[in-house]
Design an enzyme around this catalytic site. Structure first.
Site, short mmCIF file in Angstrom:
data_model
loop_
_atom_site.label_atom_id
_atom_site.label_comp_id
_atom_site.label_asym_id
_atom_site.label_seq_id
_atom_site.Cartn_x
_atom_site.Cartn_y
_atom_site.Cartn_z
N ASP A 1 0.84 -1.20 0.00
CA ASP A 1 0.00 0.00 0.00
C ASP A 1 0.87 1.26 0.00
OD1 ASP A 1 -2.28 1.49 0.06
OD2 ASP A 1 -2.81 1.05 2.13
N HIS B 1 2.89 3.44 -9.05
CA HIS B 1 2.66 2.03 -9.37
C HIS B 1 3.87 1.44 -10.10
CE1 HIS B 1 -1.28 2.28 -7.78
NE2 HIS B 1 -1.82 2.97 -8.76
N LEU C 1 11.16 -20.03 -4.64
CA LEU C 1 10.01 -19.35 -4.04
C LEU C 1 8.81 -19.31 -4.98
CD1 LEU C 1 9.80 -16.27 -1.92
CD2 LEU C 1 9.12 -15.87 -4.27
C1 FPP Z 1 -1.94 0.36 -3.35
O1 FPP Z 1 -1.44 1.66 -3.34
C2 FPP Z 1 -1.37 -0.35 -4.47
C3 FPP Z 1 -2.08 -0.88 -5.48
C4 FPP Z 1 -3.56 -0.84 -5.57
C5 FPP Z 1 -1.41 -1.54 -6.61
C6 FPP Z 1 -0.33 -2.45 -6.17
C7 FPP Z 1 0.43 -2.91 -7.32
C8 FPP Z 1 1.76 -2.93 -7.36
C9 FPP Z 1 2.63 -2.54 -6.24
C10 FPP Z 1 2.45 -3.45 -8.55
C11 FPP Z 1 2.07 -4.86 -8.78
C12 FPP Z 1 2.89 -5.50 -9.74
C13 FPP Z 1 2.44 -6.44 -10.58
C14 FPP Z 1 3.39 -7.17 -11.40
C15 FPP Z 1 1.01 -6.80 -10.74
P1 FPP Z 1 -2.46 2.85 -3.55
O2 FPP Z 1 -2.52 3.14 -5.00
O3 FPP Z 1 -3.75 2.52 -2.90
O4 FPP Z 1 -1.69 3.97 -2.79
P2 FPP Z 1 -2.34 5.13 -1.92
O5 FPP Z 1 -3.08 4.46 -0.79
O6 FPP Z 1 -1.14 5.89 -1.45
O7 FPP Z 1 -3.23 5.91 -2.83
#
Ligand code: FPP
Length: 244
Positions: A16, A33, A127
């Site tokens: 997050d 992201h 893993l």
């Molecule tokens: C939450 O942060 C994150 C997500 C909803 C997306 C997570 C995805 C990745 C870290 C990349 C994944 C990689 C692959 C290969 C699928 P947020 O956007 O809710 O952040 P915020 O709470 O600060 O707005």
């Protein structure tokens, strides 16, 4: 099969804070992201070196479809970019990819890419990198209930015989055998919620929270959480973990 009591076999992470990380840099959310995706590689390799058997990452929840269309499109394209860029490293490190969630709702390209990643890494012995993608725990549990209801309807199972093990067996994590339930859940960015993630499987897990935003959560942080987990277990002894 009982795992060693202080051994961290299955680590789950709610990644997050990508959006806030980008905002702090006056960049659009996509930028966060992208950095979050790169951190997936870093933490996967570190977890592999620590001997963790299964790493489950919450990458896209069933609730994330409600985000702006352009952000959803970007998130849907992340697996394409991730595997394009990191597949050679995953192969070189024997990482085996699994993606759990409702893949039928994904754009065709995304679905093809994740199915290919699973097929290409199926024989790897290191893993298991398990992405929860278009995943929601309640939906998963509904699916398990439907599976059991069908078994009852077919006369293969009596309602009074339904046990915790049967529910566990009907969930998407059943394929991880003795490692199906996470030992530790980490959520980054200071939030302390489960957000519909692995509700059944986390019943006995240790919960840990980091104030760092996901793109900043590095190998050193992971090491600290793992060491802390092992210490807690050495002090407090065995937990009576259910087998389901
Ligand atoms: C939450 O942060 C994150 C997500 C909803 C997306 C997570 C995805 C990745 C870290 C990349 C994944 C990689 C692959 C290969 C699928 P947020 O956007 O809710 O952040 P915020 O709470 O600060 O707005």
């Amino acid at each position: 099969m009982a795992a060693k009591e202080n051994q961290l076999n299955h680590l789950a992470i709610i990644m997050d804070g990508n959006g806030r990380w980008a905002k702090a840099r006056k960049q659009p959310r996509f930028f966060g992201h992208q950095a979050g995706m790169e951190n997936v590689e870093r933490i996967t390799l570190a977890a592999n070196h620590l001997g963790i058997k299964v790493l489950t990452l919450y990458a896209f929840s069933t609730e994330n479809w409600a985000r702006p269309k352009a952000e959803v499109a970007y998130l849907m394209n992340l697996p394409v970019r991730f595997f394009d860029k990191f597949m050679p490293t995953l192969m070189a490190n024997q990482v085996k990819v699994n993606v759990m969630g409702d893949l039928t709702q994904l754009p065709a390209k995304t679905r093809q890419v994740v199915e290919r990643a699973m097929a290409d890494t199926a024989a790897n012995t290191g893993l298991v990198l398990n992405f929860a993608f278009n995943y929601g725990a309640r939906k998963e549990i509904v699916g398990a209930v439907q599976t059991l209801a069908r078994a009852v309807q077919a006369g293969r199972l009596a309602p009074e015989d339904i046990a915790e093990q049967d529910v566990g067996q009907a969930l998407m994590t059943a394929k991880f055998g003795p490692y199906r339930n996470p030992d530790l859940l980490i959520r980054t960015s200071g939030e302390q919620r489960l957000s519909n993630f692995l509700l059944w499987q986390l019943a006995y897990a240790e919960l840990a929270f980091s104030d760092k935003l996901w793109p900043d959560f590095d190998e050193q942080d992971l090491m600290e959480f793992v060491t802390n987990y092992q210490g807690r277990h050495r002090r407090f002894g065995k937990i009576d973990e259910s087998d389901s």
